[in-house]
Design a protein around this motif. Structure first.
Motif, PDB file in Angstrom:
ATOM      1  N   THR A   2       0.830  -1.193   0.000  1.00  0.00           N
ATOM      2  CA  THR A   2       0.000   0.000   0.000  1.00  0.00           C
ATOM      3  C   THR A   2       0.875   1.257   0.000  1.00  0.00           C
ATOM      4  N   ARG A   4       1.808   4.730   1.124  1.00  0.00           N
ATOM      5  CA  ARG A   4       1.512   5.549   2.289  1.00  0.00           C
ATOM      6  C   ARG A   4       1.653   7.027   1.937  1.00  0.00           C
ATOM      7  N   THR A  82      -0.571   8.999   6.895  1.00  0.00           N
ATOM      8  CA  THR A  82      -0.295   8.035   7.966  1.00  0.00           C
ATOM      9  C   THR A  82       1.159   8.070   8.433  1.00  0.00           C
ATOM     10  N   TYR A 125      -6.251  10.516  11.296  1.00  0.00           N
ATOM     11  CA  TYR A 125      -6.223   9.648  10.110  1.00  0.00           C
ATOM     12  C   TYR A 125      -5.507   8.337  10.413  1.00  0.00           C
ATOM     13  N   GLN A 126      -4.435   8.400  11.175  1.00  0.00           N
ATOM     14  CA  GLN A 126      -3.680   7.196  11.501  1.00  0.00           C
ATOM     15  C   GLN A 126      -4.515   6.188  12.284  1.00  0.00           C
ATOM     16  N   LYS A 128      -7.716   5.934  12.434  1.00  0.00           N
ATOM     17  CA  LYS A 128      -8.802   5.429  11.593  1.00  0.00           C
ATOM     18  C   LYS A 128      -8.296   4.359  10.643  1.00  0.00           C
ATOM     19  N   GLU A 129      -7.083   4.575  10.107  1.00  0.00           N
ATOM     20  CA  GLU A 129      -6.488   3.602   9.185  1.00  0.00           C
ATOM     21  C   GLU A 129      -5.939   2.379   9.911  1.00  0.00           C
TER      22      GLU A 129
END
Length: 250
Positions: A2, A4, A82, A125-126, A128-129
């Motif tokens: 993925t 980042r 992230t 955001y981190q 949540k991810e």
């Protein structure tokens, strides 16, 4: 793997620019954040010209509204951030009896308030991810350095801040570590040489003589350390302070 999204503050020059370029080379999209927006865009353009993906954003990391706007823009233009590298910093060196309140507040504002505001915003955001990396730039000055009461206190504070983030955010898959550079040849150290009245070359030579590896550091030395902490393989390393100084530090 993925891709980042990384945010690097104070990334228009020196260590920050090198870190941004390295993270882009590692395959991350990068937001180059700096008070100097034009210079940020120049760094982003160089990254894009080398095949990376970057945007340049102007923001004062000590300003809450500007931080919120900058991170929101990153999320909208690149994706959920992230990886965060809190590199932005300034110096206002002076002996304690000469140091002004403005000198103290300016350094604390950029280093500590800036790292706090950026981390608080990006962790949304981190978490949540379910994945994140925060890398804070400290310094060997955290151990004490004549003429840098403000800077030393701020960089020591970055270490305590880092360890606390590691404790609070670990359960969400977010690690927090600090890199503490020793003497790195940058515009900032050149300014220090000028302040004390010696040539930069003489300053570097004298410093190298006291470093076990017999050289001063370069921004790439710090970027290498940040790259490790920001990578997939560092998921079991958190709350650590790595001195990148050419020799052991307490």
């Amino acid at each position: 793997m993925t891709q980042r999204i990384a945010v690097v503050t104070g990334a228009a020059r020196g260590i920050g620019a090198e870190v941004a370029a390295r993270l882009a080379a590692d395959g991350n999209a990068v937001a180059v954040v700096d008070l100097d927006e034009a210079a940020s865009k120049e760094v982003a353009d160089r990254i894009n010209g080398s095949g990376g993906w970057a945007i340049g954003i102007g923001a004062d990391v000590s300003d809450e509204e500007q931080v919120t706007a900058a991170v929101t823009r990153v999320a909208e233009e690149l994706g959920a951030p992230t990886i965060l590298v809190n590199n932005a910093g300034i110096i206002r060196d002076n002996l304690l009896f000469k140091m002004t309140v403005a000198d103290w507040d300016a350094v604390m504002g950029v280093h500590l308030r800036g790292a706090f505001l950026m981390s608080r915003e990006v962790q949304k955001y981190q978490t949540k991810e379910g994945w994140g990396r925060i890398v804070n730039l400290s310094s060997t000055s955290a151990l004490g350095n004549r003429g840098q009461a403000n800077y030393a206190a701020a960089k020591a504070g970055m270490q305590g801040f880092t360890k606390t983030l590691a404790l609070e955010l670990g359960r969400f898959g977010v690690t927090a570590n600090a890199v503490a550079p020793g003497f790195i040849a940058t515009e900032m150290t050149a300014a220090t040489a000028e302040r004390i009245g010696v040539s930069f070359e003489d300053f570097k030579e004298a410093s190298a003589a006291e470093i076990p590896v017999r050289r001063v550091g370069v921004p790439a030395d710090i970027a290498n350390a940040v790259s490790f902490f920001a990578g997939e393989g560092a998921g079991f390393v958190s709350g650590q302070v790595l001195y990148v100084a050419g020799g052991p530090k307490a």
